[in-house]
Motif scaffolding. Structure first.
Motif, short mmCIF file in Angstrom:
data_model
loop_
_atom_site.label_atom_id
_atom_site.label_comp_id
_atom_site.label_asym_id
_atom_site.label_seq_id
_atom_site.Cartn_x
_atom_site.Cartn_y
_atom_site.Cartn_z
N TYR A 17 -8.03 -31.27 15.63
CA TYR A 17 -8.22 -29.89 16.11
C TYR A 17 -6.88 -29.20 16.34
O TYR A 17 -5.95 -29.79 16.91
N HIS A 18 -6.76 -27.94 15.91
CA HIS A 18 -5.62 -27.11 16.26
C HIS A 18 -5.93 -26.41 17.59
O HIS A 18 -7.09 -26.28 17.99
N SER A 19 -4.88 -25.96 18.25
CA SER A 19 -5.05 -25.34 19.58
C SER A 19 -6.04 -24.18 19.55
O SER A 19 -6.90 -24.07 20.43
N ASN A 20 -5.94 -23.32 18.53
CA ASN A 20 -6.81 -22.14 18.51
C ASN A 20 -8.27 -22.48 18.25
O ASN A 20 -9.15 -21.65 18.44
N GLU A 21 -8.55 -23.72 17.81
CA GLU A 21 -9.92 -24.12 17.54
C GLU A 21 -10.61 -24.72 18.77
O GLU A 21 -11.83 -24.83 18.80
N ILE A 22 -9.81 -25.10 19.75
CA ILE A 22 -10.35 -25.90 20.85
C ILE A 22 -10.18 -25.23 22.21
O ILE A 22 -10.85 -25.59 23.18
N MET A 23 -9.30 -24.24 22.31
CA MET A 23 -9.03 -23.60 23.61
C MET A 23 -10.29 -22.98 24.21
O MET A 23 -11.04 -22.29 23.52
#
Length: 239
Positions: free
Chosen positions: A43-49
């Motif tokens: 997961y990238h940050s923008n997908e999980i925040m």
């Protein structure tokens, strides 16, 4: 300036840690992840925040396990468990899990989650267990009489004899023949196979252990002492 230095220092620790690290708010929503988390779970940050962590990486077939860990941490406990977690692509990874409440001034403001990938360790452990099982079956089912012994007590006993007797083990046992039983009983049987029990007509391992000093006739006692002495001198195999 000092606070900024500490902030940068701890950020560097998290960013460079090989352990997957995620921080959550008090509602268990993702605040931040480090590169190791991204590498482990995809997961990238923008997908999980801002999303619920358990819904993203929890094992769908065992969501209660993830929920129990979450509830424990929310209750203020440090949770240390092992389990499977789901990657973004749907595959699973075996992980060691540590959940720790983040508390400032006595108030819990969030959760720190650490995930260590133990896939290779688990496989190595399983391979070792399978190997041990195979050799155990070979040992137990062998038609040859086999027994595995712990001779540490025997080695300690013979070392004391060699110090006390200039003539060595043979001379000592000639002078004190009743000590031959001590020599035999100092060997502790760890494992014995069925062929050995049958060969010596012993009911079980304890029966064989209790009669080690009597299964040798008078004739081969000298040979038995030679064998013990040879092993104590460092020999690794004898016929």
């Amino acid at each position: 300036e000092e606070i900024l230095k500490q902030k940068l220092f701890y950020e560097a620790l998290v960013e460079n840690s090989p352990i997957a690290i995620v921080t959550l708010d008090q509602y268990h929503k993702v605040i931040s992840i480090n590169p190791a988390f991204q590498k482990t779970f995809g997961y990238h940050s923008n997908e999980i925040m801002g999303k619920n962590l358990d819904n993203l990486v929890g094992d769908p077939e065992n969501m209660q396990e993830a929920a129990d860990i979450t509830e424990g941490v929310i209750a203020g406990k440090t949770m240390h468990e092992y389990g499977k977690r789901r990657r973004k692509d749907g595959s699973f990874v075996d992980v060691e899990i540590l959940g720790e409440p983040i508390v400032i001034d006595g108030k819990r403001i969030g959760v720190l989650g650490l995930y260590r990938d133990i896939t290779h360790e688990k496989k190595a452990t399983e391979d070792l267990q399978n190997s041990e099982m195979r050799f155990r079956r070979m040992f137990e089912d062998s038609p040859v009489a086999l027994r595995l012994e712990d001779c540490s007590k025997l080695k300690h006993w013979t070392s004391k004899i060699q110090v006390r007797s200039n003539g060595g083990l043979h001379a000592y046992l000639e002078e004190y023949p009743d000590q031959f039983s001590t020599l035999c009983e100092s060997r502790k049987i760890i494992s014995v196979n069925l062929a050995a029990l049958s060969f010596f007509k012993a009911e079980n391992k304890n029966s064989l252990q209790n009669n080690l000093s009597t299964i040798l006739s008078e004739g081969p006692r000298a040979l038995h002492i030679d064998i013990v002495q040879a092993f104590m001198d460092g020999e690794t195999s004898l016929e």
